[in-house]
Design a protein around this motif. Sequence first.
Motif, PDB file in Angstrom:
ATOM      1  N   VAL A 121      45.732  37.238  36.000  1.00 36.70           N
ATOM      2  CA  VAL A 121      45.431  38.435  36.796  1.00 36.70           C
ATOM      3  C   VAL A 121      45.470  39.678  35.910  1.00 36.70           C
ATOM      4  O   VAL A 121      44.581  40.537  35.976  1.00 36.70           O
ATOM      5  CB  VAL A 121      46.425  38.579  37.968  1.00 36.70           C
ATOM      6  CG1 VAL A 121      46.262  39.934  38.651  1.00 36.70           C
ATOM      7  CG2 VAL A 121      46.231  37.451  38.983  1.00 36.70           C
ATOM      8  N   PHE A 122      46.495  39.762  35.077  1.00 39.33           N
ATOM      9  CA  PHE A 122      46.640  40.920  34.182  1.00 39.33           C
ATOM     10  C   PHE A 122      45.429  41.048  33.260  1.00 39.33           C
ATOM     11  O   PHE A 122      44.874  42.149  33.099  1.00 39.33           O
ATOM     12  CB  PHE A 122      47.913  40.765  33.353  1.00 39.33           C
ATOM     13  CG  PHE A 122      48.191  41.909  32.416  1.00 39.33           C
ATOM     14  CD1 PHE A 122      48.706  43.106  32.889  1.00 39.33           C
ATOM     15  CD2 PHE A 122      47.933  41.789  31.053  1.00 39.33           C
ATOM     16  CE1 PHE A 122      48.954  44.172  32.026  1.00 39.33           C
ATOM     17  CE2 PHE A 122      48.187  42.842  30.188  1.00 39.33           C
ATOM     18  CZ  PHE A 122      48.691  44.035  30.677  1.00 39.33           C
ATOM     19  N   ALA A 123      44.991  39.945  32.670  1.00 35.25           N
ATOM     20  CA  ALA A 123      43.851  39.967  31.752  1.00 35.25           C
ATOM     21  C   ALA A 123      42.578  40.404  32.468  1.00 35.25           C
ATOM     22  O   ALA A 123      41.770  41.176  31.926  1.00 35.25           O
ATOM     23  CB  ALA A 123      43.654  38.588  31.128  1.00 35.25           C
ATOM     24  N   CYS A 124      42.392  39.935  33.687  1.00 35.66           N
ATOM     25  CA  CYS A 124      41.194  40.313  34.442  1.00 35.66           C
ATOM     26  C   CYS A 124      41.216  41.799  34.791  1.00 35.66           C
ATOM     27  O   CYS A 124      40.208  42.493  34.654  1.00 35.66           O
ATOM     28  CB  CYS A 124      41.093  39.467  35.713  1.00 35.66           C
ATOM     29  SG  CYS A 124      39.550  39.704  36.629  1.00 35.66           S
ATOM     30  N   MET A 125      42.365  42.290  35.211  1.00 39.59           N
ATOM     31  CA  MET A 125      42.494  43.716  35.530  1.00 39.59           C
ATOM     32  C   MET A 125      42.212  44.581  34.306  1.00 39.59           C
ATOM     33  O   MET A 125      41.518  45.600  34.388  1.00 39.59           O
ATOM     34  CB  MET A 125      43.894  44.007  36.071  1.00 39.59           C
ATOM     35  CG  MET A 125      44.162  43.463  37.463  1.00 39.59           C
ATOM     36  SD  MET A 125      45.888  43.718  37.965  1.00 39.59           S
ATOM     37  CE  MET A 125      45.806  43.313  39.716  1.00 39.59           C
TER      38      MET A 125
END
Length: 236
Positions: A164-168
């Motif tokens: 999720v962090f990488a996508c954000m």
Amino acid sequence: NGVDYCCCVTDETYKNRIGSFYAPSSCLLDNSFIATQDRRNISNGFGEIMKLALVRSSDLFALLETHGAALVESRFAKTASVPDGVSDRIIDLSIQIMLEELGPNLWEKKLDRCVDYGHTFSKLLEMVPGADIMHGEAVNVDGFFCCIISYLRGYITIETVNRVFACMQSLSLPTNSVDLTSTLARQSCKDAIEHRHGEQRIPLITDIGESICVSDISPEELDRALEMMKKFDHKM
């Protein structure tokens, strides 16, 4: 505000605290308008789409993960790096999810709402005097903070948090704010109780595309989540 039924105004003290429910007879969405916006506004718009992906659709999340960064750069225009139909699919899925969630509950008689994801701590973040944060950005900071709470509760794995962090980050969305303090987080929970009929009703993800609402987040839990937020390389 896109597909919605809330009419809100801002008074001298609070943002969007005065309003009414007024369902429109129709809603015109012109995708060509997106291309007129600057890069920050495009990313800001992705904040609400990310919210929907996290609570309702792993398919939508996969589209953001694969094509989101290119769409930020192209402003949703068709390019060689984005397959034909991807941008329309993202918009259509987002609209479909909102209609499915809002349509049967227009008067908000059901208060456990997954579409409130990202809208617990973001409200006060936006009201900090002088804060340079847009709505979708604040929603995303809130959303990642809630991902951390989900992880600490054992609802999701650290691999999911990192994904999720990488996508954000690929969407150029902020994942933290200097204004997200223990005081603000605790006050946000009190504010949620006041405005959600006596309970926190905070949506948390149990997987990408799945969520529940909880009403028992403690101040100590908030502090642990804030401490864990420091371990990530936030780009603010």
